[in-house]
Write an enzyme that holds these catalytic residues in place. Structure first.
Site, PDB file in Angstrom:
ATOM      1  N   HIS A  28      15.149   8.889   7.294  1.00  0.00           N
ATOM      2  CA  HIS A  28      14.836   9.260   5.910  1.00  0.00           C
ATOM      3  C   HIS A  28      15.098  10.748   5.686  1.00  0.00           C
ATOM      4  CE1 HIS A  28      12.525   5.665   6.932  1.00  0.00           C
ATOM      5  NE2 HIS A  28      12.501   5.372   5.640  1.00  0.00           N
ATOM      6  N   PRO A 117       2.522   3.811   7.761  1.00  0.00           N
ATOM      7  CA  PRO A 117       1.889   3.015   6.716  1.00  0.00           C
ATOM      8  C   PRO A 117       1.270   3.997   5.708  1.00  0.00           C
ATOM      9  CG  PRO A 117       1.257   2.241   8.906  1.00  0.00           C
ATOM     10  CD  PRO A 117       1.927   3.578   9.078  1.00  0.00           C
ATOM     11  N   LEU A 118       1.824   4.058   4.527  1.00  0.00           N
ATOM     12  CA  LEU A 118       1.438   5.111   3.585  1.00  0.00           C
ATOM     13  C   LEU A 118      -0.054   5.047   3.271  1.00  0.00           C
ATOM     14  CD1 LEU A 118       4.619   4.818   1.394  1.00  0.00           C
ATOM     15  CD2 LEU A 118       3.952   6.831   2.714  1.00  0.00           C
ATOM     16  N   ASP A 154       4.352  10.553  -2.824  1.00  0.00           N
ATOM     17  CA  ASP A 154       4.015   9.651  -3.936  1.00  0.00           C
ATOM     18  C   ASP A 154       3.427   8.345  -3.420  1.00  0.00           C
ATOM     19  OD1 ASP A 154       5.142  11.353  -6.019  1.00  0.00           O
ATOM     20  OD2 ASP A 154       7.108  10.790  -5.226  1.00  0.00           O
ATOM     21  N   GLY A 155       4.023   7.834  -2.363  1.00  0.00           N
ATOM     22  CA  GLY A 155       3.540   6.572  -1.810  1.00  0.00           C
ATOM     23  C   GLY A 155       2.108   6.703  -1.306  1.00  0.00           C
ATOM     24  N   ARG A 349     -27.105  -8.863  15.139  1.00  0.00           N
ATOM     25  CA  ARG A 349     -26.997  -7.621  14.366  1.00  0.00           C
ATOM     26  C   ARG A 349     -28.244  -6.771  14.521  1.00  0.00           C
ATOM     27  NH1 ARG A 349     -28.746  -8.741   8.089  1.00  0.00           N
ATOM     28  NH2 ARG A 349     -29.893 -10.643   8.524  1.00  0.00           N
ATOM     29  N   SER A 376     -27.789  -4.169   6.016  1.00  0.00           N
ATOM     30  CA  SER A 376     -27.396  -5.530   6.413  1.00  0.00           C
ATOM     31  C   SER A 376     -26.742  -5.559   7.786  1.00  0.00           C
ATOM     32  CB  SER A 376     -26.409  -6.109   5.411  1.00  0.00           C
ATOM     33  OG  SER A 376     -26.862  -5.918   4.108  1.00  0.00           O
ATOM     34  N   GLU A 403     -14.022  -0.046   2.312  1.00  0.00           N
ATOM     35  CA  GLU A 403     -13.789  -0.487   3.693  1.00  0.00           C
ATOM     36  C   GLU A 403     -12.519   0.094   4.302  1.00  0.00           C
ATOM     37  OE1 GLU A 403     -14.438  -2.551   1.189  1.00  0.00           O
ATOM     38  OE2 GLU A 403     -16.324  -3.562   1.677  1.00  0.00           O
ATOM     39  N   HIS A 453     -22.474 -10.743  10.246  1.00  0.00           N
ATOM     40  CA  HIS A 453     -22.331 -11.929   9.385  1.00  0.00           C
ATOM     41  C   HIS A 453     -21.042 -12.637   9.777  1.00  0.00           C
ATOM     42  CE1 HIS A 453     -25.288  -9.455   7.463  1.00  0.00           C
ATOM     43  NE2 HIS A 453     -25.552 -10.350   6.545  1.00  0.00           N
ATOM     44  N   ARG A 512     -25.553 -12.824  11.641  1.00  0.00           N
ATOM     45  CA  ARG A 512     -26.621 -12.610  10.652  1.00  0.00           C
ATOM     46  C   ARG A 512     -27.860 -13.398  11.066  1.00  0.00           C
ATOM     47  NH1 ARG A 512     -28.512 -15.719   5.886  1.00  0.00           N
ATOM     48  NH2 ARG A 512     -29.759 -14.251   4.715  1.00  0.00           N
TER      49      ARG A 512
END
Ligand SMILES: Cc1ncc(C[n+]2csc(CCOP(=O)(O)OP(=O)(O)O)c2C)c(N)n1
Ligand SMILES: [Mg+2]
Length: 649
Positions: A28, A117-118, A154-155, A349, A376, A403, A453, A512
């Site tokens: 590139h 990975p942008l 930009d990406g 958990r 949780s 996330e 969970h 859970r």
């Protein structure tokens, strides 16, 4: 004079980049040509790094988030004197070379992060800045005092993960974060307005960033903007640099054609002619080497002063030196199994939360949080506060409902060094962070994921929240260890394995619902699988919340005169890494093998063989109480015993 030598440095980066891309016949060229001016200003006047000590802890971090511009980074590293040779540039994108198509984290060479990975680099930089703030608050600015710089495109700006991360960075007021945005208004297919017409600085201003806009080819203006950005200690800064992709290429400048293909021999010749560059390919003028070497003296000097300060502090305040070691070279841990009443039941958990809070005091380097699910997922460190604008020492990170950024930020904190970070959410939403999880594995970053969970047994929330395929899909990521503990001992073992693993990420997959806690003896989670109940006729391999089901099924079969061995396999990856002898010993070399897991059976043939029985749930779950789901999906001791008996014939 400065201007001339700076211009020569810029031209050298442009020609090295197009020569390497031409030679590889892939790459590139547009972005390195467009960003060369920015990069020279940043590297020669701001970035404080030491090419002889690329891993010096208090260096500035530099992330090339638009990893497709990798030749820009490799050219800079070579010119600055990092161990990237001209031969390495000639081998751009070739097998075994340290100059792959997109940067792959190699701290010893000065490559801070794997990008391509942008958006990921953008968000990892936020993690690095969090790590810096936290460590500076703990150790003081004599030992920790650096900036995180990134080039973003930009990406990167368009990707959701960057928006999530930018929002959090603004909220946290990460003033040491300085991003240069390669605002060339061109992406892979064409001009930005094809798909984007927002006002980026306004967007970032609303995220509470300082925003500046400059002509990205006016090096004086870029320098001034960088000074302003560095001076702003309370907010992250985004400098929109108006640039021309493929700068200096008469045929391709300002077009998407400059983005992702070599310019071609003829165009390379024209670029060089217009530049007045009369050298063979890969030429580096000695004065450019000298220019960068002089610029790097800033970092060399800063590092040697830092070493001196460190020695002094270590001599006068041994407790600081000791705390430093607990962060940067922690001892392996050995964790006790949380005690429970005989026959007690608990969700893994909540056992996980007890384990975490059990070691939190002795492992002050552990920091983390959840994506709005701290209560949780049981991932709050109760003895600590929240990391916030006002409290940089807090170890609880409030990621908000973000996330994907959480994944990348945890990776960023982890690869910064000095901290072990974890990120938590429901297992099903691991999909939302998968881009980051995969990259963490690719980098060999020991990030820790806590996913709770973990099956249909979360019950009434229904199939949108119930994982069936997630464990299998995560096991498919090379290098990621997925641990699904089935009782208290395995949950403690899972955290122990995660903390002691230094060369790759570990996922803790927790329930859970309550399961029998089991005994207080340690079990060999680090070996991945072990015999939980001896037996001679057949083997039933179970994971996580199905361990007790398998044990009860074995009891029923014993009453029917069958001797079923139960193998608990909390971590398939660790088990597969054991030697043949151990695997045979556990699986009983030649016995029929069945598997039991409350999820898709995909992948279990690796363990059971084609003739084995694979019990699982090869469909989406359903909204109903857990007890009903267990009956409907046949994950009960009665049903499992019956199926095994039928299979054995
Ligand atoms: C997550 C992700 N999606 C898609 C791509 C493929 N890709 C590489 S660069 C690019 C966009 C290029 O635009 P920009 O970021 O502005 O870079 P420039 O062309 O200006 O160098 C795309 C879609 C990618 N690398 N990462
Ligand atoms: Mg662009």
């Amino acid at each position: 004079m400065t201007d001339n030598i700076e211009q020569l440095a810029v031209d050298t980066i442009r020609t090295l980049s197009i020569d390497a891309i031409q030679r590889a016949n892939s790459g590139h060229p547009g972005a390195p040509m467009g960003m060369a001016d920015l990069a020279v200003v940043l590297w020669s006047k701001f970035l404080t790094v030491d090419p002889e000590h690329p891993e010096w802890i208090d260096r500035d971090r530099f992330v090339l988030s638009n990893g497709h511009a990798s030749m820009l980074l490799y050219s800079l590293l070579h010119l600055a004197g990092f161990p990237v040779t001209i031969e390495d540039l000639r081998n751009f994108r070739q097998w075994g070379s340290p100059t792959p198509g997109h940067p792959e984290r190699e701290a010893s060479l000065g490559v801070e992060a794997t990008t391509g990975p942008l958006g990921q680099g953008f968000a990892m930089g936020v993690g690095m800045a969090i790590a810096e703030e936290h460590l500076r608050a703990k150790f003081g600015s004599d030992l920790v005092d650096h900036h995180t710089y990134a080039l973003v495109s930009d990406g990167d700006i368009m990707e959701g993960v960057a928006s999530e991360a930018a929002s959090l960075a603004g909220h946290l007021g990460l003033g040491r974060l300085v991003y240069l945005y390669d605002d060339n208004a061109i992406t892979l297919v064409g001009p930005m307005p094809l798909s984007c017409s927002e006002d980026v600085p306004q967007r970032f201003a609303s995220y509470r960033w300082q925003t500046l806009t400059v002509d990205g080819h006016d090096r004086g203006a870029v320098e001034e903007a960088l000074r302003e950005a560095v001076a702003e200690e309370k907010r992250p800064s985004l400098i929109s640099c108006k640039t021309h992709i493929g700068y200096g290429s008469p045929a391709k400048q300002d077009t998407a054609a400059a983005h992702g293909s070599p310019l071609g021999e003829e165009e390379v010749a024209r670029v060089k002619e217009l530049m007045g560059w009369e050298h063979p390919p890969f030429h580096v003028p000695p004065e450019v080497t000298a220019f960068f070497s002089k610029a790097m003296n800033r970092g060399r000097q800063a590092r040697s002063e830092w070493e001196r300060r460190f020695q002094m502090i270590a001599a006068k305040q041994p407790e600081v030196a000791a705390a430093w070691c607990t962060h940067f070279a922690p001892e392996p841990v050995r964790l006790d199994v949380p005690a429970g009443e005989p026959d007690a039941k608990a969700a893994t958990r909540s056992i996980g939360g007890r384990v975490l809070n059990g070691f939190a005091a002795s492992r002050p380097d552990v920091i983390g949080g959840a994506a709005d699910l701290a209560s949780s997922t049981n991932t709050l460190i109760t003895e600590s506060t929240d990391f916030s604008k006002k409290d940089r020492r807090g170890r609880n990170l409030r990621f908000g409902v973000r996330e994907h950024a959480m994944g990348a930020i945890v990776n960023g904190i982890t690869i910064h060094g000095g901290l072990r970070a974890y990120g938590a959410t429901f297992l099903t939403f691991s999909d939302y962070m998968r881009g980051a999880v995969r990259l963490g594995a690719l980098m060999g970053a020991p990030s820790i994921w806590v996913w709770t969970h973990d099956s249909v047994f979360l019950g009434e929330d229904g199939p949108t929240h119930q994982s069936v395929e997630h464990v299998a899909a995560l096991r498919a990521i090379p290098g990621l260890w997925v641990i699904r503990p089935g009782n208290a001992a395995e949950t403690a073992g899972a955290w122990e394995v995660a903390l002691n693993r230094t060369n790759g990420p570990t996922a803790l997959v927790l329930t859970r619902q309550a399961v029998p806690m089991g005994g207080g003896d340690r079990v060999p989670v680090e070996r991945g699988g072990y015999v939980a109940r001896p037996g001679t006729d057949a083997v039933l391999v179970a994971t996580g919340s199905e361990l007790w089901v398998a044990l009860e099924a074995a009891e029923r079969l014993e009453a029917a005169g069958r001797s079923l061995r139960v193998v608990s396999m909390p971590c398939v990856e660790a088990f597969q890494a054991q030697d043949e002898a151990y695997r045979c010993e556990v699986l009983g070399g030649g016995l029929p093998i069945a598997s039991l897991e409350a999820g898709v059976t995909f992948g279990w043939a690796e363990i059971t063989g084609r003739s084995g029985l694979r019990l699982g749930i090869d469909r989406f779950g359903a909204s109903a109480p857990a007890r009903v789901l267990a009956e409907q999906f046949g994950i009960t001791p009665e049903h499992v015993a019956r199926r095994v008996e039928q299979w054995l014939g």
